[in-house]
Scaffold this active site. Sequence first.
Site, PDB file in Angstrom:
ATOM      1  N   HIS A  76      -7.567   7.470  10.990  1.00 32.37           N
ATOM      2  CA  HIS A  76      -7.188   6.058  10.958  1.00 32.37           C
ATOM      3  C   HIS A  76      -5.687   5.860  10.755  1.00 32.37           C
ATOM      4  O   HIS A  76      -5.252   4.796  10.322  1.00 32.37           O
ATOM      5  CB  HIS A  76      -7.994   5.317   9.870  1.00 32.37           C
ATOM      6  CG  HIS A  76      -9.469   5.269  10.178  1.00 32.37           C
ATOM      7  ND1 HIS A  76     -10.440   4.993   9.249  1.00 32.37           N
ATOM      8  CD2 HIS A  76     -10.133   5.459  11.357  1.00 32.37           C
ATOM      9  CE1 HIS A  76     -11.634   5.020   9.833  1.00 32.37           C
ATOM     10  NE2 HIS A  76     -11.471   5.317  11.098  1.00 32.37           N
ATOM     11  N   ARG A 113       0.848  -1.214   0.000  1.00 31.97           N
ATOM     12  CA  ARG A 113       0.000   0.000   0.000  1.00 31.97           C
ATOM     13  C   ARG A 113       0.876   1.254   0.000  1.00 31.97           C
ATOM     14  O   ARG A 113       0.579   2.244  -0.644  1.00 31.97           O
ATOM     15  CB  ARG A 113      -0.902   0.047   1.247  1.00 31.97           C
ATOM     16  CG  ARG A 113      -1.802  -1.148   1.510  1.00 31.97           C
ATOM     17  CD  ARG A 113      -2.975  -1.215   0.563  1.00 31.97           C
ATOM     18  NE  ARG A 113      -2.594  -1.617  -0.773  1.00 31.97           N
ATOM     19  CZ  ARG A 113      -2.258  -2.864  -1.138  1.00 31.97           C
ATOM     20  NH1 ARG A 113      -2.238  -3.839  -0.280  1.00 31.97           N
ATOM     21  NH2 ARG A 113      -1.935  -3.137  -2.393  1.00 31.97           N
ATOM     22  N   ASN A 160      -8.517   8.477   5.467  1.00 25.90           N
ATOM     23  CA  ASN A 160      -7.504   7.882   4.576  1.00 25.90           C
ATOM     24  C   ASN A 160      -6.133   7.881   5.234  1.00 25.90           C
ATOM     25  O   ASN A 160      -5.774   8.807   5.962  1.00 25.90           O
ATOM     26  CB  ASN A 160      -7.441   8.642   3.255  1.00 25.90           C
ATOM     27  CG  ASN A 160      -8.781   8.602   2.530  1.00 25.90           C
ATOM     28  OD1 ASN A 160      -9.618   7.770   2.857  1.00 25.90           O
ATOM     29  ND2 ASN A 160      -8.974   9.496   1.581  1.00 25.90           N
TER      30      ASN A 160
HETATM   31  N1  APR Z   1     -15.468  10.201  -5.932  1.00 28.96           N
HETATM   32  C1  APR Z   1     -16.164  10.265  -4.760  1.00 28.96           C
HETATM   33  N2  APR Z   1     -16.596   9.182  -4.106  1.00 28.96           N
HETATM   34  C2  APR Z   1     -16.309   7.978  -4.634  1.00 28.96           C
HETATM   35  C3  APR Z   1     -15.593   7.835  -5.841  1.00 28.96           C
HETATM   36  C4  APR Z   1     -15.154   9.013  -6.504  1.00 28.96           C
HETATM   37  N3  APR Z   1     -14.466   8.985  -7.647  1.00 28.96           N
HETATM   38  N4  APR Z   1     -15.462   6.503  -6.106  1.00 28.96           N
HETATM   39  C5  APR Z   1     -16.088   5.857  -5.095  1.00 28.96           C
HETATM   40  N5  APR Z   1     -16.606   6.743  -4.213  1.00 28.96           N
HETATM   41  C6  APR Z   1     -17.353   6.507  -2.977  1.00 28.96           C
HETATM   42  C7  APR Z   1     -18.201   5.243  -2.926  1.00 28.96           C
HETATM   43  O1  APR Z   1     -19.475   5.474  -3.531  1.00 28.96           O
HETATM   44  C8  APR Z   1     -18.296   4.983  -1.419  1.00 28.96           C
HETATM   45  O2  APR Z   1     -19.422   5.641  -0.859  1.00 28.96           O
HETATM   46  O3  APR Z   1     -16.420   6.368  -1.940  1.00 28.96           O
HETATM   47  C9  APR Z   1     -17.013   5.624  -0.882  1.00 28.96           C
HETATM   48  C10 APR Z   1     -15.975   4.637  -0.412  1.00 28.96           C
HETATM   49  O4  APR Z   1     -16.452   3.953   0.708  1.00 28.96           O
HETATM   50  P1  APR Z   1     -15.542   2.921   1.491  1.00 28.96           P
HETATM   51  O5  APR Z   1     -14.845   2.060   0.505  1.00 28.96           O
HETATM   52  O6  APR Z   1     -16.399   2.268   2.516  1.00 28.96           O
HETATM   53  O7  APR Z   1     -14.417   3.837   2.172  1.00 28.96           O
HETATM   54  P2  APR Z   1     -14.452   4.644   3.544  1.00 28.96           P
HETATM   55  O8  APR Z   1     -15.827   5.152   3.844  1.00 28.96           O
HETATM   56  O9  APR Z   1     -13.352   5.627   3.468  1.00 28.96           O
HETATM   57  O10 APR Z   1     -14.069   3.517   4.581  1.00 28.96           O
HETATM   58  C11 APR Z   1     -13.925   3.858   5.925  1.00 28.96           C
HETATM   59  O11 APR Z   1     -13.122   1.683   6.490  1.00 28.96           O
HETATM   60  O12 APR Z   1     -11.803  -0.102   5.839  1.00 28.96           O
HETATM   61  C12 APR Z   1     -11.906   0.990   6.687  1.00 28.96           C
HETATM   62  O13 APR Z   1     -10.204   2.144   7.788  1.00 28.96           O
HETATM   63  C13 APR Z   1     -10.781   1.953   6.515  1.00 28.96           C
HETATM   64  O14 APR Z   1     -10.800   4.341   6.546  1.00 28.96           O
HETATM   65  C14 APR Z   1     -11.460   3.207   6.040  1.00 28.96           C
HETATM   66  C15 APR Z   1     -12.856   3.062   6.594  1.00 28.96           C
END
Ligand code: APR
Length: 232
Positions: free
Chosen positions: A107, A59, A90
């Site tokens: 995180h 990563r 992030n």
């Molecule tokens: N622009 C904006 N949003 C986007 C894009 C984009 N180009 N592509 C995807 N997304 C959105 C998706 O629709 C989704 O709602 O980003 C979001 C990603 O969600 P997750 O994958 O669940 O990520 P996140 O919410 O940051 O996860 C939270 O979970 O695994 C743990 O610690 C890790 O910090 C992370 C936490």
Amino acid sequence: MKPRERVVVFTGAGVSAESGLRTFRDGDGLWEEHRLEDVATPEAWSRDPELVLRFYDERRTQVRKAVPNAAHLAIAALQDRFEVDVVTQNIDDLHERAGSERVLHLHGEILMARSSVDPGLRYPIMEDRIPRDARCAKGSPWRPDVVWFGEPVPLIPVAADLVARADRLVIVGTSLQVWPAAGLVHEAGPAAMVVLIDPGEVSLPRPGIRHIKTKASSGMPELALEWIRSID
Ligand code: APR
């Protein structure tokens, strides 16, 4: 002169998706071909620390190659007119490289290591790999300075205070499924303007939120321009 309005930008993996860093919950439930419980839990670390270290080394290599996208740059540009705090889930450093000055990593940070026995002992990682023979001041091996599932999130009270004092909150690219981070949205005051930018179907955590249903790289620059024009 009026004091500048306070903006909190709360970001998740979606803000870095267009920089080539994968989100967690968009696809097959795997994070870069691994189950989260195999690489991002204290149990995984006890069971197979080398697998965990290798996973985060990969990563780190990806993050170092990635570059900030238009969304990160627009967030940094808000600083010209607003008091801005970025609260991010992030572990990458793309907000900092885009120029954001106040970034709180809920995180943790992929470019930092910490002692495996004392979270207060932190060390920058100069190479892509965590050196396997490095030891903290208490003699224990280094581990990635990231918050794993099942671990406390010590910066939540600091983030909650920032959100509570914000005049405007913009939530970008997070599925709002991981707690306690997802609960931060409820800290915003009743008068705060709350905007969510996400191309997906995120269930809105409270009434009155404006959902801009586009990717961060277009939605965030448009919103930044709109906000800057609104106060000029
Ligand atoms: N622009 C904006 N949003 C986007 C894009 C984009 N180009 N592509 C995807 N997304 C959105 C998706 O629709 C989704 O709602 O980003 C979001 C990603 O969600 P997750 O994958 O669940 O990520 P996140 O919410 O940051 O996860 C939270 O979970 O695994 C743990 O610690 C890790 O910090 C992370 C936490």
